[in-house]
Design an enzyme around this catalytic site. Structure first.
Site, PDB file in Angstrom:
ATOM      1  N   HIS A 179      13.486  -4.067  -4.387  1.00 44.81           N
ATOM      2  CA  HIS A 179      12.841  -3.765  -5.666  1.00 44.81           C
ATOM      3  C   HIS A 179      13.645  -4.260  -6.850  1.00 44.81           C
ATOM      4  CE1 HIS A 179      10.480  -1.177  -3.067  1.00 44.81           C
ATOM      5  NE2 HIS A 179       9.661  -0.904  -4.059  1.00 44.81           N
TER       6      HIS A 179
ATOM      7  N   GLU B  24      -2.398  -6.223  -3.322  1.00 44.52           N
ATOM      8  CA  GLU B  24      -2.099  -7.285  -4.289  1.00 44.52           C
ATOM      9  C   GLU B  24      -2.785  -8.609  -3.991  1.00 44.52           C
ATOM     10  OE1 GLU B  24       0.079  -5.076  -3.445  1.00 44.52           O
ATOM     11  OE2 GLU B  24       1.075  -4.396  -5.268  1.00 44.52           O
TER      12      GLU B  24
END
Lengths: 359, 414
Positions: A153, A84
């Site tokens: 998450h 990322e």
């Protein structure tokens, strides 16, 4: 007033839509709407490209980019390695040179790997360069809770990103929001954070003729009154709009207070005027979000109301409904207890309206 | 202190020998080599670069020689001398408190920026770290715009909004000036990505370079970028300016492996003598050609040195000794090297060089005076401008609907 042509699951009561002809209105899921928004903008401008993990050959981890790879090929739909920080920085550099990237984070949780690039290389760039280098980039992906995805998450990033000057932050609720805000974000010449919601992807909403058109754009910075009411204002965004509407219907059905629901659509810039005017009308306000309470969006709504003349119209202090102040647990009952439920909204409305000013 | 492997290249110098320097490409023209005579040569001279390069995973290499004209070499000298005087001025001005905050000086490293600039097209993209004053100068800046920015004046390069670490010049493909160590590298990859995306089939691509220090070289995001550059054969140059210290930490204290030009694993690399502007230019010509042809990225390691500490708050002597600094100055100074080269090539004599230096010192002083005559940006509108862009173009300001100020009553509503 509503014709029987309206069917599906959670039906938001919207006076404006109801007044339209319903002949060409079709049901579109949020997923399909986002896909259409990206597709139309890629077709319109060949500088637009999308990158992220699994966006191409896998058709998207959540199938948001389905079909785009077949249509546009590997030059414009790019599968990245799981890096990322690297690919976000790369996309930002491409935007410096006038390309228009759409960066997918598989979930916004992974954006933390790249947050330095988003804040320091994207958000601040135009200002630091005194208007020399703009950064027309979109960062998108599912934000907040899912179902049983547990602590790492499930985080909501609305508060973190919306505090940064130089970013625009949007959070769609309906399909119309999803498509219109995506198109607006891609056309915007600033870095735009689009906070989608995984649990909304499969929900269908009616989309009018107008919303289906390739020029349909939802302006950034303007909230939408999803439901008009007179006793309490609920200010919310994303999936919680649905929860607020559900609570409002329940209260209406039982002859309870009349609730006005504001769908923020944009978290930055916030539509202060819509919020203030609504609160002046109702005198009571709830902010509703799934994120953590401390320094959350509700804190900002409370502060802005105190700083505005709406304060003088308040018959009760603002109440926040937020996620629980714990990392998200896994077990179902614990997870449900960590998130706002309909009864939380209903109870808060009752609590607010049971306060009476002594004459 | 200095890793022994690096030392070999670090200490070796590439000096044009009298024999090599005397090679004239223009037959029949003889110039007296006696010192003191006025040189009017406009010949091209071939310079020897033996020992300036080490390669990794490459079958080809930069040439052992470079041809350069008098005009070119004088141009490089003038730019480097301007850079040197500018950085020394920054030192003085910082100590006089006319410059605030951070100030990271580049003196000692002039040959790197000058050589890269000489090898590149204006359409090649360049991004570097916070040690960016001289790159800003090379890419469309002026001493006045650099010093003006450092003084915090509105006529500075970024209207007083950026400061020392944030110089930009998009029209000259200069993308900063970035403050976060290593973050410029993925962004630089994006510049290469755009060059690749916009490339004309059949033509070499414009390249992009990200310069960063040995201190940054171990950052994970650099490998992330290198991986993608290699995977997609992007025209990307990873350029480590190895001045042997990451702030106050020497390379053998911060790097378990300091052959930075080999850090790309399978990606080829070139190590160059960063104190020799001729070597840098030839080396970068080679790298640009390789990378622009679509062969994928390359790592470049410039062996160089900074005379100042990491920044103006660092005397630079707690972690290295003065002998090292003095030795470098006396044996490897990039400016002294160019001056010697000019003389030995017959391009200029000592007097001409002295006059050039005098002229440049005067110019720099005038530019500084100009920079000082500008005024700071006013709160209105400068504090509030360029948070957003209207159409992405230069100076297309879009005010946010609301800008909160410390005192709410002073907030702006647009």
């Amino acid at each position: 007033m509503l014709s029987s042509a309206f069917r599906t699951i959670s039906r938001p009561k919207n006076g404006l839509t109801a007044a339209r002809r319903t002949m060409a209105t079709i049901d579109v899921t949020v997923r399909e709407a986002i896909n259409q928004g990206i597709d139309e903008e890629m077709e319109r401008d060949e500088k637009v490209f999308i990158l992220g993990e699994e966006v191409a050959q896998y058709q998207g981890a959540y199938k948001i980019t389905k079909g785009l790879y077949q249509k546009y090929g590997s030059k414009r739909v790019i599968d990245t390695p799981i890096t990322e920080m690297g690919f976000t920085g790369m996309a930002i550099g491409a935007a410096y040179k006038d390309l228009r990237p759409v960066v997918e984070f598989m979930t916004w949780n992974f954006s933390m790997q790249a947050i330095d690039q988003i804040v320091n290389s994207a958000a601040k760039q135009y200002y630091m360069s005194a208007g020399d280098i703009a950064c027309p980039i979109v960062f998108r992906g599912p934000n907040g809770n899912a179902a049983g995805t547990s602590a790492q998450h499930s985080q909501c990033f609305a508060a973190w990103y919306s505090s940064v000057p130089g970013l625009k932050v949007v959070a769609p609720y309906s399909s119309e929001d999803a498509k219109g805000l995506m198109k607006a974000a891609i056309r915007d010449n600033n870095p735009v954070v689009v906070l989608e919601h995984e649990l909304m992807y499969g929900t269908a909403f009616p989309m009018t003729d107008e919303a289906q058109s390739k020029d349909f754009v939802v302006p950034i910075g303007k909230a939408k009154i999803e439901r008009e009411g007179s006793d309490v204002t609920i200010v919310t965004f994303s999936k919680m709009v649905g929860l607020a509407l559900e609570a409002a219907e329940q209260l209406a059905a039982s002859g309870g207070p009349s609730v006005e629901v504001i769908n923020l659509r944009s978290i930055r810039p916030l539509d202060r005027d819509t919020i203030i005017n609504s609160v002046k009308k109702t005198g009571r306000v709830i902010s509703l979000e799934t994120g953590w309470p401390q320094c959350g969006i509700g804190s900002e709504i409370a502060a802005l109301l105190m700083e505005s003349d709406a304060f003088n119209w308040l018959d009760a202090p603002l109440e926040r409904i937020t996620g629980a102040d714990v990392p998200m647990p896994y077990a179902t009952d614990l997870e449900n207890a960590s998130l706002p439920q309909v009864e939380d909204v209903v109870n808060t409305v009752h609590r607010l309206t049971s306060r009476q000013l002594v004459a | 202190m200095i890793a022994s492997k690096a030392a070999s290249l670090f200490l070796r110098r590439s000096i044009p020998t009298a024999a090599a320097a005397a090679t004239r490409s223009n037959a029949g023209r003889t110039i007296g080599a006696a010192s003191g005579a006025r040189m009017m040569s406009s010949d091209t001279v071939t310079f020897d670069l033996t020992g300036s390069f080490e390669t990794y995973k490459l079958d080809t290499a930069p040439n052992d020689t470079i041809e350069m004209t008098k005009e070119e070499l004088l141009e490089h000298f003038e730019l480097m001398y301007t850079m040197r005087r500018m950085e020394i001025t920054c030192d003085n001005e910082y100590k006089a408190r006319a410059i605030r905050g951070f100030c990271h000086l580049y003196d000692g490293q002039e040959a790197v920026a000058t050589g890269i600039n000489a090898a590149f097209d204006p359409e090649d993209s360049w991004i570097t770290s916070y040690r960016c004053h001289c790159t800003a100068l090379a890419r469309g800046g002026s001493v006045a715009s650099v010093l003006g920015e450092l003084f915090g004046n509105v006529d500075g390069q970024t209207q007083g909004k950026g400061g020392s670490m944030h110089f930009y010049n998009k029209a000259h493909n200069f993308f900063g000036g970035q403050g976060i160590v290593g973050a410029q590298v993925p962004v630089g990859l994006g510049l290469a990505f755009a060059n690749h995306y916009n490339a004309t089939p059949g033509k070499p691509m414009q390249v992009a370079i990200a310069c960063y220090g040995d201190g940054a070289a171990n950052q994970g995001q650099i490998w992330e970028s290198a991986n993608m550059a290699s995977l997609w054969k992007l025209p990307m140059i990873f350029c480590i300016e190895n001045n042997h210290y990451g702030m106050g930490t020497s390379i053998d204290r911060h790097s378990s492996h300091s052959d930075y030009y080999k850090m790309g694993n399978h990606i080829p690399g070139v190590r160059m003598d960063g104190m020799n502007v001729l070597a840098v230019k030839e080396g970068m010509r080679f790298v640009k050609d390789y990378v622009g042809q679509g062969n994928g990225p390359m790592y470049v390691e410039m062996m160089t040195y900074r005379y100042h500490g990491h920044s103006m708050s660092d005397p630079g002597t707690t972690y290295r000794n003065r002998e090292e600094i003095a030795l470098t100055r006396s044996t490897r100074d990039p400016l002294e090297f160019v001056k010697k080269t000019l003389i030995e090539a017959g391009f200029a004599d000592a007097e001409q060089i002295k006059e050039t230096e005098k002229r440049i010192r005067k110019e720099v002083a005038e530019q500084v005076k100009l920079a000082k005559s500008s005024s700071p940006p006013t709160i209105e509108p400068h504090l509030f401008q360029y948070v957003y862009s209207k159409d992405g173009g230069k100076e297309q300001n879009e005010f946010p609907p609301h800008v909160r100020m410390p005192d709410f009553a002073k907030s702006k509503w647009y």
